[in-house]
Design a protein around this motif. Structure first.
Motif: not given
Length: 795
Positions: A384-406
């Protein structure tokens, strides 16, 4: 176990002796008191494994006998989470208990949240703060109230200072608070140093530390009141290091304990000035330490407490805490100082470990949600002060619950650790990688330049690198494991936006990525939020529509083109008469009804309306032989009282069961097949028929199909649409027809729109159709006209 195998068996037979006794006691209490009773206990499954359950029970009377109704819920995951939390708490307590000082953690009201073993021991055996203080200073007691309870004048004065100091630190008006005070006991007087430092984690406000400084005070008193010989006798035998500076700021005395603590014998440091010793102080602490000393002397302070890193003779740094007592002559000029030094490396390490537990993920070592939020607030302020751009990335593993239980939780945790390492390698040093929990991670890219287009390209490049990195095999225990991830992304620049709103945006982007499939990147678009708002509005309108019964049934004819070729029945299709949008087709609202559970109320209305219409047709000779097909959702069918509901509707409306046909989808077969077959058999025995809708698009297998008491298979319109152009669809349609004939089932095709499609189906053995070639779905009045025009096929 199958339901049939469970009927008639005692539930206590699935429990061990302690749990069985608790269960029997619970049953007796329910019968005796008539109120709901609950308990948690283990129960054994058919494979011998045990799970935790939460059991709620209440007595009820039916058919002249008293029964107990019970609801059992699997709480194994909650119990595992509690065990994990308990382990983390034990680790924290072990760290606190390893510190020799007395430590307590207070909340924002001054209530004691936790104390270490040293605190407990002194609380029981001594008085370690001004005023009345004994065993009541344990967890749950308000520390400030204890201060206020002081009786004598001296204690009241010191207790007031303590109370005010703690409140200043809690309120943020003071960075810390320190006090030295005497503690009287029947045998001796002891001195303690009290330190209050802010914590501000969750509900933890401050940490209060009491350190026994009796020996140091004795040294100082001995130096003032006794001769040099007596002072040396005491100083040489204390465990704390003692250094005495003269008015020239050179060292005049170093105790043996000091030489032992820091590795430098007296001969190497005696007569050296403070400035000459500066090289032994850590560069990052040097300026702060000397500044504090200069300000203290200029202000004529008598005492100073300071902590800094000091270089041991062996080359490593240790944390040193010095209590400095300044001396001035009658003119107010500096005349010397006595320093009592203590090695507090262990205590500092414990404090750092507490900070780590509060702000970092225990499994991966990454920042947790709390620290992520703090850092995001800072980068948003910078943007907000400098005008620098940024990005927020949300990473979610695909079908990880099944893999963990397996693969097991251990392998799953090892994969998560490697995921964290790969994410760190994909970002720059100033960026943040955090773990929210489970298989969810966040990345904050904070320095992408001021051009928003170029910044978005850079963010997309980093996200693509992450997807590529995570798609590579994970080599664990000589085996390769494959995972992919989806990424939701959003950009920010000079935005007046909160962290929560930014998280909502990236969560929406993630949702859209997951809808597309696996290994997908999606950037947030305001249209996504509009879609969510539209869905919320749709849900609100739909709830009102269900309550106001704003629905109407249309009927699409089902035609038998063989022999005379007449209408044999219809499929009931629901339409929503929206007060603003007009007639809304089911494709626009059925999915929302399914997701919200409104499909249950809507399905009941459709089924009862259809049964009432069957009764009306039965009273009219030209319509009496028509069948009516009604779609039933998997959610409806899964209700335990579904059979009773249908039978009640048929009886109440007077409909002929033989003319009612329930259309089920293949998705229903992913549930308990035994339960499904049982319900179908009961309804089938009453005369109600079944058609399997959308056959060939879902989860059915021949093994399941052969068990179901079906009357008809329905070829999905997706196959019918391309039977003339797609050889695969044509082959599937022929196969379904042949399968139906082999199982002695009827077969009907939906979505028939051309004579060519009908002719192909007829040549393949299918002579029942539904589609626009014959008629669109019609209102009740138009359907009656259509039937009378063509005539109904008599059975």
């Amino acid at each position: 176990m199958p339901r049939a195998d469970l009927i008639g068996k005692p539930l206590s037979g699935f429990m061990g002796p302690p749990d069985a006794d608790r269960f029997d006691l619970l049953c007796r209490q329910v019968l005796a008191r008539g109120s709901t009773q609950s308990c948690e206990l283990h129960i054994r499954k058919s494979n011998g494994s045990a799970v935790w359950i939460k059991l709620h029970a209440i007595s009820a009377t039916g058919d002249g006998e008293t029964v107990i109704r019970m609801v059992l819920s699997d709480i194994s995951e909650r119990k595992q989470a509690e065990a994990t939390l308990m382990a983390s708490t034990r680790l924290r307590d072990a760290i606190l208990d390893s510190v020799p000082s007395q430590i307590a953690v207070l909340d924002y009201n001054g209530v004691i949240l936790a104390v270490n073993d040293v605190w407990r021991k002194f609380a029981l055996d001594n008085s370690t703060m001004p005023g009345e203080y004994a065993s009541n200073t344990q967890s749950g007691v308000n520390y400030l109230d204890v201060c206020q309870a002081a009786k004598d004048d001296d204690s009241q004065k010191e207790a007031r200072l303590v109370r005010e100091g703690i409140l200043h630190v809690i309120n943020g008006t003071a960075p810390s608070f320190h006090l030295e005070y005497p503690c009287h006991s029947p045998t001796q007087q002891r001195w303690f140093s009290m330190a209050v430092t802010p914590l501000h984690v969750d509900n933890h406000a401050v940490v209060v530390t009491h350190t026994d400084i009796t020996q140091r005070r004795q040294m100082e008193q001995a130096a003032e009141e006794a001769s040099e010989k007596k002072f040396r006798l005491v100083a040489d035998n204390t465990s704390d290091g003692i250094v005495i500076f003269g008015m020239d700021k050179r060292i005049q005395y170093v105790s043996p304990a000091c030489a032992k603590l820091f590795g430098y014998p007296e001969a190497e440091v005696i007569h050296r000035s403070l400035a000459m010793m500066s090289d032994l102080i850590h560069p990052e602490d040097r300026e702060s330490l000397f500044g504090s000393l200069v300000r203290a002397v200029e202000s004529k302070d008598l005492d100073l407490m300071c902590s800094y890193r000091y270089k041991h003779r062996l080359g490593h740094y240790i944390w040193r805490e010095d209590s400095v007592r300044f001396q001035y002559d009658d003119a107010g000029n500096f005349s010397g100082a006595c320093v009592v030094a203590r090695d507090v490396t262990q205590r500092i390490a414990a404090a750092e470990e507490i900070h780590k537990l509060a702000y970092f993920d225990e499994l991966t070592g990454l920042p947790n949600r709390g620290l992520l939020t703090n850092r995001m607030q800072k980068v948003l302020a910078v943007s907000a002060r400098t005008g620098t751009c940024g990005s927020l990335l949300f990473i979610d593993m695909d079908d990880f619950k099944r893999l963990k239980h397996t693969l097991g939780f251990d392998i799953g945790n090892l994969i998560l650790k490697q995921v964290a390492q790969r994410l760190m390698r994909c970002v720059d040093e100033g960026d943040t990688v955090a773990r929210l929990g489970g298989d969810e991670f966040m990345v904050v890219l904070s320095s992408l330049g001021s051009d928003n287009v170029e910044a978005a390209k850079k963010a997309a490049t980093v996200a693509s690198e992450i997807l590529c990195s995570l798609s590579r095999p994970f080599e664990l225990e000589n085996q390769s494991h494959h995972c992919t991830a989806c990424i939701g992304a959003t950009m920010y620049q000079r935005q007046s936006i909160s962290v929560d709103d930014l998280m909502k945006q990236v969560d929406l982007a993630m949702h859209h990525a997951k809808v597309v499939g696996q290994n997908v990147l999606r950037f947030y678009d305001p249209a996504m939020e509009l879609g969510v708002k539209q869905r919320i509005a749709m849900e609100k309108d739909l709830r009102q529509a269900v309550a106001a019964k704003q629905f109407v049934l249309h009927y699409q004819p089902q035609v038998q083109v063989q022999g005379t070729g007449r209408v044999t029945g219809a499929e009931a299709l629901v339409r929503w008469g929206h007060p603003v949008r007009g007639m809304v087709p089911p494709g626009d609202f059925i999915a929302v009804a399914e997701d919200t559970g409104l499909i249950l109320a809507l399905g009941d209305w459709v089924l009862e309306t259809a049964c009432a219409q069957l009764k009306a047709w039965g009273d009219e000779p030209s319509m009496a032989h028509l069948t009516l097909a009604v779609n039933v959702s998997a959610l409806q069918f899964a209700q335990t009282d579904f059979v009773e509901q249908v039978m009640t509707m048929v009886q109440r409306t007077g409909a002929t069961p033989l003319r009612l046909k329930l259309e089920l989808t293949e998705s229903l077969l992913v549930g308990n097949v035994d339960d499904i077959v049982g319900k179908m058999n009961v309804l089938k025995a009453s005369g109600i028929g079944f058609s399997l809708d959308d056959f060939g698009t879902g989860f059915s297998s021949l093994a399941h199909l052969s068990r179901l008491p079906l009357d008809q298979l329905k070829i999905d319109r997706s196959f019918v649409n391309d039977v003339m152009t797609n050889p695969d669809d044509a082959a599937i349609a022929r196969t379904i027809i042949a399968l139906a004939h082999s199982l002695n089932l009827g077969v009907i095709a939906e979505g028939v729109e051309t004579d060519e499609q009908r002719a192909f189906l007829a040549d393949s053995g299918c002579h029942a159709y539904q589609g626009y070639l014959f008629s669109r779905p019609l209102s009740l009045e138009d359907f009656a006209v259509y039937v009378r025009k063509l005539g109904a096929l008599s059975t």
